[in-house]
Design an enzyme around this catalytic site. Structure first.
Site, PDB file in Angstrom:
ATOM      1  N   GLU A   6    -107.640 -42.855  48.789  1.00 53.28           N
ATOM      2  CA  GLU A   6    -107.882 -42.988  47.359  1.00 53.28           C
ATOM      3  C   GLU A   6    -109.373 -43.143  47.092  1.00 53.28           C
ATOM      4  OE1 GLU A   6    -106.962 -46.256  43.846  1.00 53.28           O
ATOM      5  OE2 GLU A   6    -105.460 -45.929  45.404  1.00 53.28           O
ATOM      6  N   SER A  40    -108.060 -50.302  46.779  1.00 50.98           N
ATOM      7  CA  SER A  40    -107.050 -49.696  47.652  1.00 50.98           C
ATOM      8  C   SER A  40    -107.635 -48.479  48.356  1.00 50.98           C
ATOM      9  CB  SER A  40    -105.821 -49.285  46.847  1.00 50.98           C
ATOM     10  OG  SER A  40    -105.199 -50.414  46.272  1.00 50.98           O
TER      11      SER A  40
END
Length: 348
Positions: A344, A272
């Site tokens: 992230e 992600s």
């Protein structure tokens, strides 16, 4: 630095407590899940905590910065590479289980289970999360199935407070042993630089994709997790009953297959790209999708056609391509929605 990289490497190889490999000018592409990045000037693969400690002390003495590399997920290494010591933790993969007193326990799925016992699972920082989940099935331990299929190591999962299917790895952590880089003094004995962090009573340091180690200058050595064993007769190296093993393995396989169906492993990626933010009202991937950004490319980097929060390497991507694509997505989302997406993945 008045000493060459090769001299530092030879000093590490010749130190009395070092076991493992010391290599020079090693490509890091094969050590990250997105398959980009330059070379490491010095690549160290210690085979024990003591060897890692020795290597880090030698680097500190020579004022050579240290970068810790685990499974290489959630990571994009710059195209110029790293002119420092890369310490690869794959050799730190010891696994052990400590159990406590059994207590009455019932399971609707397995009615013959009448007892369970709390266990602590200690894993070297370089153990892969998949290996941990395999061990759990083998020894009848439940609770960690949702992490099956997660790329990376236990050290990296603890550092990132990995989150899978609404569960955080930090919720299972009892304590972490680590090497305190700030406590190293090249002129001292450094007997007390390995320390232990207990998670109990420190809930404020943990959060969504947040751990206390992100604010510390440390090398994680091992992670001890809390879980539950539903085969209390295991001892002396015995493995769980076939029915219990199959039950946990099928749970693991469910999450692995779900990741496969969602396209997590179709192409090289770093996982992600952006964190989710509840204030935005929807996941980051959906925001990117609704803005028509799936399929957007920069060089060899592409927003996956099947998931807005994945950037894939189509075969010839550079780290610069990936960074440029991340910045374009952020700029477009900010312009169209006012939201600022927080990456992230870590760029180094």
């Amino acid at each position: 630095m008045n000493i060459s990289i090769r001299e530092i490497g030879e000093n590490i190889k010749n130190s009395k407590n070092f076991t493992g490999e010391v290599l020079y000018d090693i490509s890091l592409k094969d050590y990250t899940t997105i398959k980009t990045g330059g070379n490491a000037s010095l690549f160290i693969r210690p085979q024990s905590e003591l060897a890692l400690k020795d290597a880090v002390l030698q680097c500190k003495k020579a004022s050579l910065p240290v970068f810790v590399l685990g499974g290489g997920s959630n990571l994009v290494i710059n195209d110029e590479g790293l002119n420092q010591a890369v310490v690869y933790t794959a050799g730190l993969n010891i696994f052990s289980i400590k159990s406590n007193h059994a207590y009455p326990y019932e399971m609707e799925d397995l009615p013959f289970v009448k007892e369970a016992c709390p266990v602590q699972i200690s894993c070297g920082a370089g153990m892969t999360v998949n290996s941990l989940c395999d061990f759990c099935a083998k020894y009848g331990i439940i609770g960690l199935e949702s992490f099956a299929g997660l790329p990376g190591t236990l050290g990296g999962a603890a550092f990132m407070n990995a989150r899978c299917y609404e569960k955080n790895i930090g919720d299972f952590i009892a304590y972490v042993r680590y090497l305190d880089l700030d406590a190293i003094d090249s002129d001292e004995g450094n007997a007390n630089i390995i320390k232990e962090y207990a998670s109990a009573g420190d809930e404020k340091s943990w959060g969504y994709k947040k751990s206390p180690f992100q604010d510390m200058n440390v090398v994680i050595l091992s992670v001890t997790l809390r879980a539950t064993c539903i085969d209390v007769n295991i001892s002396g190296g015995m493995t769980s009953q076939p029915a219990i093993y199959d039950y946990i393995r099928k749970k693991n396989d469910y999450y692995i297959n779900d990741r496969i169906q969602k396209g997590h492993f179709k192409s090289p990626s770093a996982g992600s790209v952006f964190k989710n933010n509840h204030d935005f009202g929807k996941p980051s991937g959906r925001i990117i999708d609704e803005l028509g950004l799936k399929g957007l490319t920069k060089g060899g980097a592409k927003v996956a056609d099947w998931h807005g929060n994945f950037i894939i390497n189509t075969g010839n991507a550079t780290s610069s391509d990936i960074k440029a694509l991340v910045q374009e997505i952020q700029s477009t989302v900010k312009e169209k929605t006012g939201f600022t997406l927080e990456p992230e993945i870590i760029f180094v």
